[in-house]
Design a protein around this motif. Sequence first.
Motif, PDB file in Angstrom:
ATOM      1  N   ARG A 188       1.994  25.145 -13.863  1.00 43.33           N
ATOM      2  CA  ARG A 188       1.164  26.337 -14.058  1.00 43.33           C
ATOM      3  C   ARG A 188       1.514  27.416 -13.035  1.00 43.33           C
ATOM      4  N   LYS A 189       2.772  27.651 -12.832  1.00 44.37           N
ATOM      5  CA  LYS A 189       3.224  28.673 -11.892  1.00 44.37           C
ATOM      6  C   LYS A 189       4.689  28.958 -12.188  1.00 44.37           C
ATOM      7  N   GLN A 190       5.222  29.962 -11.528  1.00 48.33           N
ATOM      8  CA  GLN A 190       6.632  30.325 -11.593  1.00 48.33           C
ATOM      9  C   GLN A 190       6.998  30.907 -12.959  1.00 48.33           C
ATOM     10  N   VAL A 191       8.289  31.115 -13.179  1.00 46.05           N
ATOM     11  CA  VAL A 191       8.736  31.973 -14.275  1.00 46.05           C
ATOM     12  C   VAL A 191       8.414  31.401 -15.655  1.00 46.05           C
ATOM     13  N   LEU A 192       8.520  30.098 -15.849  1.00 47.47           N
ATOM     14  CA  LEU A 192       8.253  29.536 -17.171  1.00 47.47           C
ATOM     15  C   LEU A 192       6.789  29.723 -17.567  1.00 47.47           C
ATOM     16  N   TRP A 193       5.899  29.512 -16.638  1.00 50.59           N
ATOM     17  CA  TRP A 193       4.465  29.688 -16.894  1.00 50.59           C
ATOM     18  C   TRP A 193       4.139  31.163 -17.115  1.00 50.59           C
ATOM     19  N   ASP A 194       4.643  32.016 -16.257  1.00 52.44           N
ATOM     20  CA  ASP A 194       4.339  33.446 -16.340  1.00 52.44           C
ATOM     21  C   ASP A 194       4.881  34.057 -17.633  1.00 52.44           C
ATOM     22  N   ILE A 245      12.551  22.169 -22.555  1.00 56.72           N
ATOM     23  CA  ILE A 245      11.897  23.448 -22.851  1.00 56.72           C
ATOM     24  C   ILE A 245      11.052  23.341 -24.119  1.00 56.72           C
ATOM     25  N   ARG A 246      11.539  22.624 -25.113  1.00 53.03           N
ATOM     26  CA  ARG A 246      10.706  22.394 -26.309  1.00 53.03           C
ATOM     27  C   ARG A 246       9.435  21.635 -25.936  1.00 53.03           C
ATOM     28  N   ASP A 247       9.578  20.660 -25.078  1.00 53.43           N
ATOM     29  CA  ASP A 247       8.451  19.869 -24.584  1.00 53.43           C
ATOM     30  C   ASP A 247       7.450  20.775 -23.857  1.00 53.43           C
ATOM     31  N   TYR A 248       7.965  21.634 -22.984  1.00 52.12           N
ATOM     32  CA  TYR A 248       7.097  22.532 -22.224  1.00 52.12           C
ATOM     33  C   TYR A 248       6.402  23.536 -23.138  1.00 52.12           C
ATOM     34  N   ALA A 249       7.128  24.061 -24.128  1.00 55.66           N
ATOM     35  CA  ALA A 249       6.546  25.039 -25.047  1.00 55.66           C
ATOM     36  C   ALA A 249       5.388  24.437 -25.842  1.00 55.66           C
ATOM     37  N   LEU A 250       5.532  23.188 -26.292  1.00 53.02           N
ATOM     38  CA  LEU A 250       4.452  22.522 -27.011  1.00 53.02           C
ATOM     39  C   LEU A 250       3.231  22.350 -26.121  1.00 53.02           C
ATOM     40  N   TRP A 251       3.458  21.929 -24.874  1.00 53.05           N
ATOM     41  CA  TRP A 251       2.347  21.772 -23.930  1.00 53.05           C
ATOM     42  C   TRP A 251       1.686  23.123 -23.657  1.00 53.05           C
ATOM     43  N   LEU A 252       2.481  24.181 -23.496  1.00 53.89           N
ATOM     44  CA  LEU A 252       1.941  25.500 -23.186  1.00 53.89           C
ATOM     45  C   LEU A 252       1.080  26.029 -24.336  1.00 53.89           C
ATOM     46  N   ARG A 253       1.492  25.769 -25.561  1.00 49.60           N
ATOM     47  CA  ARG A 253       0.673  26.176 -26.716  1.00 49.60           C
ATOM     48  C   ARG A 253      -0.684  25.477 -26.680  1.00 49.60           C
ATOM     49  N   SER A 313       0.837  -1.191   0.000  1.00 55.17           N
ATOM     50  CA  SER A 313       0.000   0.000   0.000  1.00 55.17           C
ATOM     51  C   SER A 313       0.877   1.248   0.000  1.00 55.17           C
ATOM     52  N   ILE A 314       0.662   2.133  -0.975  1.00 55.14           N
ATOM     53  CA  ILE A 314       1.433   3.366  -1.113  1.00 55.14           C
ATOM     54  C   ILE A 314       0.485   4.549  -0.988  1.00 55.14           C
ATOM     55  N   TRP A 315       0.884   5.555  -0.222  1.00 53.25           N
ATOM     56  CA  TRP A 315       0.145   6.812  -0.161  1.00 53.25           C
ATOM     57  C   TRP A 315       0.949   7.903  -0.854  1.00 53.25           C
ATOM     58  N   VAL A 316       0.244   8.836  -1.483  1.00 56.02           N
ATOM     59  CA  VAL A 316       0.859  10.049  -2.017  1.00 56.02           C
ATOM     60  C   VAL A 316       0.096  11.233  -1.458  1.00 56.02           C
ATOM     61  N   THR A 317       0.768  12.086  -0.673  1.00 55.46           N
ATOM     62  CA  THR A 317       0.133  13.309  -0.197  1.00 55.46           C
ATOM     63  C   THR A 317       0.392  14.428  -1.206  1.00 55.46           C
ATOM     64  N   GLY A 318      -0.482  15.422  -1.215  1.00 53.32           N
ATOM     65  CA  GLY A 318      -0.344  16.482  -2.204  1.00 53.32           C
ATOM     66  C   GLY A 318      -0.523  15.948  -3.613  1.00 53.32           C
ATOM     67  N   ALA A 319      -1.400  14.946  -3.763  1.00 51.83           N
ATOM     68  CA  ALA A 319      -1.499  14.206  -5.017  1.00 51.83           C
ATOM     69  C   ALA A 319      -2.214  14.966  -6.123  1.00 51.83           C
ATOM     70  N   ALA A 320      -2.765  16.142  -5.838  1.00 49.30           N
ATOM     71  CA  ALA A 320      -3.372  16.964  -6.892  1.00 49.30           C
ATOM     72  C   ALA A 320      -2.454  18.106  -7.316  1.00 49.30           C
ATOM     73  N   GLY A 321      -1.255  18.185  -6.732  1.00 50.21           N
ATOM     74  CA  GLY A 321      -0.299  19.217  -7.107  1.00 50.21           C
ATOM     75  C   GLY A 321       0.540  18.783  -8.304  1.00 50.21           C
ATOM     76  N   PHE A 322       1.427  19.677  -8.734  1.00 51.80           N
ATOM     77  CA  PHE A 322       2.241  19.420  -9.922  1.00 51.80           C
ATOM     78  C   PHE A 322       3.063  18.142  -9.776  1.00 51.80           C
ATOM     79  N   ALA A 323       3.837  18.042  -8.700  1.00 54.74           N
ATOM     80  CA  ALA A 323       4.687  16.868  -8.499  1.00 54.74           C
ATOM     81  C   ALA A 323       3.861  15.649  -8.106  1.00 54.74           C
TER      82      ALA A 323
END
Length: 341
Positions: free
Chosen positions: A210-216, A327-335, A36-46
């Motif tokens: 969806r936060k911090q400098v890359l998103w903004d 960064i190319r990966d992130y840019a495609l997702w952001l578009r 049995s594994i638990w993940v806390t903060g499971a709706a956040g980015f990580a």
Amino acid sequence: MPGALCPQLSRFFVIVLPLPSPFVTCLTEDPIPDQSIWVTGAAGFAGRAIMQRLRVSGRRVVGLGHAPEGSPERADPLFLVGSIAPDLIECAVRRFGAPDAVVHAAGGSSVAAGQAAPFDDFQRTVTTTASLVHTLGRLAPNVRVVFLSSAAVYGNAAPVPLKEDDPCVPVSQYGWHKLLAEKLCQQGAATHGLRCAVIRFFSIYGPGLRKQVLWDVGRRLLTSSGTVDVNATGEETRDFLHIEDMVDLTLLLLNSRLPDPIVINGGTGRAVSLSDLLEMLSKALSPAASIRFTGTERHGNPQHLQADTSRLSALGFMPRRSIEEGIRDYALWLRRESAII
């Protein structure tokens, strides 16, 4: 059964399944079906990225934490929604039994937010960790806990690259709170026998952020062909780790047979300046645009953060994605994300 509730709590639960990482010899070879594994903060980015990876394997996983209205976790009848507090943890134990391992991804996630509201950040990071450590210490004293900490604990006290044994002198509320949470994990190991691993992640990025400098800056680049101002000097350097590599490392520590407790850096060992990072992003999103740095130094942010990866390399771990690819990966997702928004 869908909609099943704990008697005292009108909240939900999630059961998902984890993956082993076969490329490191210290890992178990196969998933253990009844673990049995638990993940806390499971709706956040990580936390969400970890849960998505874990869904395709064979162990039993429970998700806990806050989830905004409309999020997929709210629609999942087996996700336990609420603050990481003793009542939530006790309810999860009653409902699912004690966990064999926990990935603790809940907590503050922003230097700026921690500076603006330090007590709220303290509650999100320190109080939740104390609740988890002491409640599990009572109900599941031999549990494996992997805590997702931050390189913000180092501050500016030591030259880069930063080693795990370097002094920790944070310069932000966020960094201090992560350090206090680390100490609580160590206390749990000493007092309750918890088997603790702490990963000091550097700058995690990738699709879903969806936060911090890359998103903004990225969102502004999508709507501009002129000059985009950034409140920084551009000379700041960071060590960027792709979200998929972050998940790989987390699962490595989750399944490792290393001595406890352990502290390890989560980075690539490569420093990238903010100027170079945003130039990559600009070329991928809006080649006609230009980045202009205002020269403002952001309070609470160390000037340079770069991981010494000697301890990480000794485990056989090697990040698989370069910053250029990421960064190319992130840019495609952001578009795609911006087209939906």
